[in-house]
Design an enzyme around this catalytic site. Structure first.
Site, PDB file in Angstrom:
ATOM      1  N   GLY A  62      29.908 -26.402 -40.716  1.00  0.00           N
ATOM      2  CA  GLY A  62      30.228 -26.335 -39.267  1.00  0.00           C
ATOM      3  C   GLY A  62      31.810 -26.164 -39.179  1.00  0.00           C
ATOM      4  O   GLY A  62      32.323 -26.609 -38.096  1.00  0.00           O
ATOM      5  N   ARG A  90      28.999 -18.707 -38.706  1.00  0.00           N
ATOM      6  CA  ARG A  90      29.568 -17.373 -37.735  1.00  0.00           C
ATOM      7  C   ARG A  90      30.496 -16.744 -38.768  1.00  0.00           C
ATOM      8  O   ARG A  90      31.215 -17.487 -39.804  1.00  0.00           O
ATOM      9  CB  ARG A  90      30.272 -17.945 -36.578  1.00  0.00           C
ATOM     10  CG  ARG A  90      28.897 -18.735 -35.751  1.00  0.00           C
ATOM     11  CD  ARG A  90      29.883 -19.249 -34.473  1.00  0.00           C
ATOM     12  NE  ARG A  90      30.769 -20.364 -34.854  1.00  0.00           N
ATOM     13  CZ  ARG A  90      31.772 -20.979 -33.952  1.00  0.00           C
ATOM     14  NH1 ARG A  90      32.241 -20.376 -33.360  1.00  0.00           N
ATOM     15  NH2 ARG A  90      32.056 -21.898 -34.570  1.00  0.00           N
ATOM     16  N   TYR A 195      22.150 -34.962 -28.226  1.00  0.00           N
ATOM     17  CA  TYR A 195      23.378 -35.415 -28.766  1.00  0.00           C
ATOM     18  C   TYR A 195      23.529 -36.466 -29.177  1.00  0.00           C
ATOM     19  O   TYR A 195      23.713 -37.265 -30.452  1.00  0.00           O
ATOM     20  CB  TYR A 195      24.275 -34.605 -28.246  1.00  0.00           C
ATOM     21  CG  TYR A 195      25.643 -34.755 -28.890  1.00  0.00           C
ATOM     22  CD1 TYR A 195      26.016 -34.319 -30.011  1.00  0.00           C
ATOM     23  CD2 TYR A 195      27.021 -35.606 -28.257  1.00  0.00           C
ATOM     24  CE1 TYR A 195      27.241 -34.496 -30.600  1.00  0.00           C
ATOM     25  CE2 TYR A 195      27.981 -35.460 -28.671  1.00  0.00           C
ATOM     26  CZ  TYR A 195      28.395 -34.931 -30.102  1.00  0.00           C
ATOM     27  OH  TYR A 195      29.479 -35.276 -30.689  1.00  0.00           O
TER      28      TYR A 195
END
Length: 373
Positions: A62, A90, A195
């Protein structure tokens, strides 16, 4: 499974008949998780110590989030550029891609992640892949997959390959029944966001793997983190980053929390420093596996007043987001971090005035400040 049994029996007879008489035995294995991930039951999972000439090999998952790029810069200065691998699903910006090793890594792909650890001889893993509070509430199934299933993959791989594992936790790991002012390291935790629930799960699973398998698991509960080199990422405390961008670009800022909502905050440099310090701390110095860390605590109104010392014409309005406000009202107002300060010498460098001055210096606000003056 007759073939497996026959092979096992043959190997056993071969070893027992070894001419050296060493008494070699077959070591039993245990399976971790639902995949065929086998780890010797008597293996030592304590990370090795690293000398200056033998730095850890680091993987950051991440890595394109708020903290990953900054952490990679810090660790590369410390351990060398090629010893720190940044990863994400990404495509990175050119500045990130050419600053050091970057690879594609999907934490939900166990086989791919395991190959990365093995092929790159990883010894330290910083697991930053997660969906944050407000974003997670908008897509609970995805948050559950990334924050919980992904964590399980990381834990299993870390245990199997003798890694020192860091997993960040958060102020969101507490809930409305937790003591809020201050919030100690050990107290009731009943968060009401996916979360927060996933972070409590991470804390407990990490401690379980430590006590059950000896995994060198380390965790810090971060307050709201403020940084100049990343855009707000959907968290409840992101107003404290957005205000600086809006002050410079438009001179107007609309806050989605009430003006008197007090939350613990920290400048990113302090956060990254604490992360490296707890990872380098001797294992015997750690009295627990999950620590609170804190630097300052303020409200949107107090932050706006400090920002207006630099940009006096800044106009601040409030349009409360009920989802974010409910989340913030369930979180700590102040963190008690005395255990981190006692055990491994944690000490922050930035208070609110230093934070605001530093943010404007990094965001290049000289022209607007000059106009304001």
């Amino acid at each position: 499974m007759p073939i497996v049994k026959n092979v096992s029996r043959a190997v056993s007879q071969l070893l027992q008949s070894s001419g050296c008489g060493c008494g070699i035995s077959i070591v039993p294995v245990r399976c971790i998780g639902v995949s065929p991930r086998q780890v010797a039951s008597d293996a030592s999972f304590h990370s090795v110590s690293f000398s200056e000439s033998d730095h850890p090999r680091v993987l950051i998952t991440g890595g394109l989030g708020q903290l990953g790029v900054g952490l990679a810069k810090l660790l590369r200065r410390r351990f060398g550029k090629n010893n720190v691998i940044l990863s994400d699903i990404r495509k990175p910006a050119d500045s990130v891609f050419y600053s050091g090793p970057f690879i594609y890594a999907d934490i939900l792909d166990y086989k791919n992640l395991r190959e990365i650890v093995v092929n790159n001889r990883i010894t330290w893993l910083f697991h930053y892949s997660a969906l944050l509070s407000a974003v997670g509430e908008a897509n609970v199934p995805l948050a559950r997959a990334v924050n919980i299933t992904g964590l399980h993959n990381v834990l299993d791989i870390a245990a199997e390959h003798n890694l020192r594992l860091f997993v960040p936790s958060t102020i969101g790991a507490f809930g409305p029944t937790s003591p809020r002012d201050p919030t100690p390291d050990l107290c009731i935790q009943r968060p009401r966001t996916i979360y927060g629930v996933s972070k409590v799960h991470a804390e407990l699973m990490g401690e379980y793997y430590h006590y059950r398998y000896g995994l060198d698991f380390r965790c810090l509960r971060y307050p709201g983190i403020i940084s100049a080199d990343s855009q707000p990422g959907g968290g409840t405390t992101d107003y404290a980053v957005q205000i600086f961008h809006d002050a410079i670009k438009t001179g107007k800022f609309q806050c989605n929390l009430k003006p008197d909502t007090r939350l613990p905050m920290m400048y990113i440099d302090d956060c990254l420093k604490a992360t490296l310090e707890v990872m380098e701390a001797p294992a015997e110095a750690l009295s627990m596996r999950t620590y609170n860390i804190s630097a300052m605590s303020f409200t949107p109104e107090e932050l706006a007043q400090e920002v207006q010392k630099h940009v006096p014409e800044l106009q601040v309005t409030y349009n409360v987001d009920e989802v974010r406000q409910a989340i913030a009202d369930s979180w700590p107002m102040n963190f008690d971090d005395r255990n981190a300060r006692r055990d491994w010498g944690w000490k922050h460098d930035y208070d609110l005035p230093e934070l605001v001055t530093t943010m404007f210096s990094f965001l290049g606000s000289d022209s607007r400040i000059a106009q304001a003056n």
